[in-house]
Motif scaffolding. Sequence first.
Motif, mmCIF file in Angstrom:
data_model
loop_
_atom_site.group_PDB
_atom_site.id
_atom_site.type_symbol
_atom_site.label_atom_id
_atom_site.label_comp_id
_atom_site.label_asym_id
_atom_site.label_seq_id
_atom_site.Cartn_x
_atom_site.Cartn_y
_atom_site.Cartn_z
ATOM 1 N N ARG A 498 0.829 -1.214 0.000
ATOM 2 C CA ARG A 498 0.000 0.000 0.000
ATOM 3 C C ARG A 498 0.859 1.256 0.000
ATOM 4 N N GLN A 499 1.985 1.195 0.742
ATOM 5 C CA GLN A 499 2.884 2.364 0.765
ATOM 6 C C GLN A 499 3.504 2.599 -0.612
ATOM 7 N N LEU A 500 3.872 1.509 -1.299
ATOM 8 C CA LEU A 500 4.425 1.635 -2.648
ATOM 9 C C LEU A 500 3.413 2.275 -3.585
ATOM 10 N N LEU A 516 -1.105 7.107 16.292
ATOM 11 C CA LEU A 516 -0.181 8.019 15.624
ATOM 12 C C LEU A 516 1.241 7.838 16.134
ATOM 13 N N ALA A 517 1.396 7.585 17.416
ATOM 14 C CA ALA A 517 2.735 7.389 17.987
ATOM 15 C C ALA A 517 3.399 6.148 17.414
ATOM 16 N N SER A 518 2.646 5.034 17.346
ATOM 17 C CA SER A 518 3.212 3.800 16.793
ATOM 18 C C SER A 518 3.562 3.971 15.324
ATOM 19 N N LEU A 519 2.728 4.715 14.579
ATOM 20 C CA LEU A 519 3.001 4.925 13.159
ATOM 21 C C LEU A 519 4.324 5.665 12.973
ATOM 22 N N VAL A 520 4.568 6.718 13.784
ATOM 23 C CA VAL A 520 5.812 7.474 13.651
ATOM 24 C C VAL A 520 7.004 6.612 14.022
ATOM 25 N N HIS A 521 6.877 5.825 15.119
ATOM 26 C CA HIS A 521 7.982 4.942 15.510
ATOM 27 C C HIS A 521 8.258 3.899 14.424
ATOM 28 N N GLY A 522 7.192 3.459 13.750
ATOM 29 C CA GLY A 522 7.365 2.422 12.740
ATOM 30 C C GLY A 522 8.196 2.864 11.550
ATOM 31 N N ILE A 523 8.100 4.151 11.165
ATOM 32 C CA ILE A 523 8.867 4.623 10.000
ATOM 33 C C ILE A 523 10.120 5.379 10.418
ATOM 34 N N PRO A 552 -2.991 5.030 6.906
ATOM 35 C CA PRO A 552 -1.619 5.064 7.432
ATOM 36 C C PRO A 552 -0.578 5.261 6.350
ATOM 37 N N SER A 553 -0.790 4.633 5.186
ATOM 38 C CA SER A 553 0.196 4.786 4.116
ATOM 39 C C SER A 553 0.258 6.230 3.638
ATOM 40 N N GLN A 554 -0.919 6.859 3.520
ATOM 41 C CA GLN A 554 -0.944 8.261 3.100
ATOM 42 C C GLN A 554 -0.229 9.158 4.111
ATOM 43 N N LEU A 555 -0.510 8.944 5.411
ATOM 44 C CA LEU A 555 0.123 9.775 6.430
ATOM 45 C C LEU A 555 1.634 9.530 6.480
ATOM 46 N N GLU A 556 2.070 8.286 6.295
ATOM 47 C CA GLU A 556 3.500 8.003 6.239
ATOM 48 C C GLU A 556 4.141 8.760 5.068
ATOM 49 N N HIS A 557 3.437 8.771 3.938
ATOM 50 C CA HIS A 557 3.932 9.500 2.769
ATOM 51 C C HIS A 557 4.104 10.988 3.087
ATOM 52 N N TYR A 628 -0.429 18.602 1.680
ATOM 53 C CA TYR A 628 -1.632 19.388 1.950
ATOM 54 C C TYR A 628 -2.890 18.592 1.589
ATOM 55 N N GLY A 629 -2.868 17.923 0.431
ATOM 56 C CA GLY A 629 -4.036 17.132 0.029
ATOM 57 C C GLY A 629 -4.308 15.984 0.982
ATOM 58 N N ILE A 630 -3.254 15.290 1.455
ATOM 59 C CA ILE A 630 -3.441 14.169 2.381
ATOM 60 C C ILE A 630 -4.049 14.655 3.691
#
Length: 799
Positions: A498-500, A516-523, A552-557, A628-630
């Motif tokens: 999904r991230q790709l 949100l905390a786990s997502l930031v730690h993950g990347i 999550p993939s969008q926010l990671e991007h 901005y769009g995400i």
Amino acid sequence: MTRSESEETLPRRRPGRVSSFRPLTIALAVGVITLLLAFVFDRWDDRVAVANARGAVVGRLSPRRIALQHTITQGFSVLPGLAALLTVHWGEPDLMTQFDAFADELRLEARPIVRTLQLVDHGRITHVWPVAGNLDAVGRDLEQDPRAFVREDYRQAVADTGFGVTLSGPLPLYQGGDGLIGRLRVNLRPEFEPILVAAVLNFPDVISLSGLSDTTSVRWLVRDQNGARIAGETETAMTSFAPVTLPVRLEDRTWVIEAAPIEGWGALLAARRASRHAAIALVIGLMAALGYLFQSRLLLRMESANLRELRDAEEHFALLFQLVPDGVALIRNDSDRFVQVNDAYCVVTGRRRADLVGRTVTETGVWADPLVRDRIVSAIQKSGEVLDQAFTVARPDGTQRETLMSTRLIDLDGHSHCLTVVRDVHARLTLERRLVASQRLEAIGRLAGGIAHDFNNLITAIGGYAGLALSATTDDDPRQVELREIQLASNRAAGLTRQLLTFARRQVVLPRRVDLASLVHGIAPLLRRLVGEQGTVDILVAGSPIPVTVDPSQLEHAIVNLVVNARDAMPGGGVVTIRVARQEGFSVLEVRDTGMGIAPSAMPHLFEPFYTTKPPGKGTGLGLATVYGIVEQAGGTIHVASEPGHGTTFTIALPTTESAPNDDEVVERRELPRGSEHILVVDDESQIRDICDRLLTRLGYTVTIASEGGEALALLQANPAVPIDLVLTDLVMPGMGGLELRTAIAAVDPTLPLVLMSGYSEDALMIEANQGAFLPKPFTAEELAIAVRQALGAARRPD
């Protein structure tokens, strides 16, 4: 006959009669001739005096007439650029912002006569710049204007397909005052109705800038193409003065300037006539002087006419030189100094005329690369000209402009000169680069989408076989740990896919609750690799979970884009701090760097697509626009705080949800929905067919498999006695695909339910548009069982 008789018969001459008659006759004749010549000369000299006076009036007003033409032309010269802006950016949400930004640049270009710019759509004024003082014009319908000439001028502008400016006025404005309006049709694509852009010039300022109002010794009156007065003296005052006329040629019409001396022609002649009569009385006997005076007056008159024609020609040439849209410069070869430049050359080089004329090319520094100039100068000396050579202009503000230069050697006043024409192609080349970049991104996206499609099939097989093996074990079986790890790895692989697709911009947004905390730690490892060894990434996270509903993939991007921008702002290294916290009902994600900061002039444009402060080739200008769009799509907001030299902080605020599940948790086994129906599985991947067969068979279903749509259709038609209750088919297959198979089945049995599968998430949009059931790959045994059961329950077959 005697002598005495003969003398008496001859008439006698009276002594002194002949001599007294001839002088008198001559005197009378000379007097009559002199009086006639004096009369003729008197009338002729009056005409000469009037002609000279009229010529003087024409000469005095000619520069002001040309200035009037130039002022109006310069005022409306913004319309082609504004039309080009609308043509390129039509349909974009920030079109009016770009419209106003373009208009604000008029202040920098010193065009105070432009009172307002307007956008006219379907006859109605939909937008004006500036808004202050012009609100009364917004919403006006030109088709319904009570003034007939306004409606006629508007229709003429709409009908004009020659890209010419249609003038209107001067006329009273809706917002007060008098203005001269120029309208230009903007031809969009054929599916769009034509629109107009209009510029309103403050007509009193136009007259003032032309210099007419400063003419103190001459009465003047300006008439429009219909002969109506539009400025200057009253018609009654000018009628009695027999004025001279000067044409004022504009875009689609010609005005006339009428002029006469303030005291009138008679007052100019009165004093002259008295002195002339005295002179005639003194030189009445000097006939030769009369011829000389006549000849001298004739020559003087011819010389005056020639001088006026020469002056008019020079003024016309100067006007044409300035109105050429490309930059033109005249450079003397032996000294390499600028002799003359036009306004367009000053605009493209970013310099004033005073900074160029009289200085050498090297002193002005207009060439970004002197070596390129040396090569072009050598080519000019050899061939005498060069055409369309690339010329990069170095401007005083540090920016560069890409142009095409054509130069030819000419002889002028006995010296060799270079006549150079420079065409600004910077905007066109920038658009071409953006197009190439967009095409490159599209190609990468297609490649990534294809890879993700095949990868999702593999993940489905891995997760499915792991699920089969897990279901065959007991709770105390030690192999459950390894099988759960396999499932966990397949779930993470699905997230990577999904991230790709997100990076390729082909991922359908799938929001869900995440911490949100786990997502930031993950990347975090990825972010540290992006920053490199010269930088440091510090992550500050509150102790409790911070749940948000996002893809999550969008926010990671979005986070990756912000960190990459922070890294580029710290070429010498620095610290990137990512802080996650709760704040007044919102979840706040803050990315702060210690870089060079952002200039105040760039702040309003940060989130505009294709806007970048990086050098050419170093950025596409899409990163912050994507962020901005995400954020907007997730229901959040993003703010920027920056100071040059003191770093930048991006703050994202997202709505907080009540709770979030653990992303890494594998779903515990539970009882799956079962059934006894007959299911036809169609997929070109053997592993997908096998895993579906085994999972569905364990759930009690009867399964038949096919490798493509044609084979599946043949199986449906071959044994109608054993009906198929559901078709589970892949979307993209060799030969007949899933959509074509569904259409063929609907023609035979429209009640037969069908579920489409695909590992390419963009296909979800196609399925949604066709209103069909969809099972995205990779899927778990539970997702497969639920999708099948729901499809069978939604379309029960009649007994």
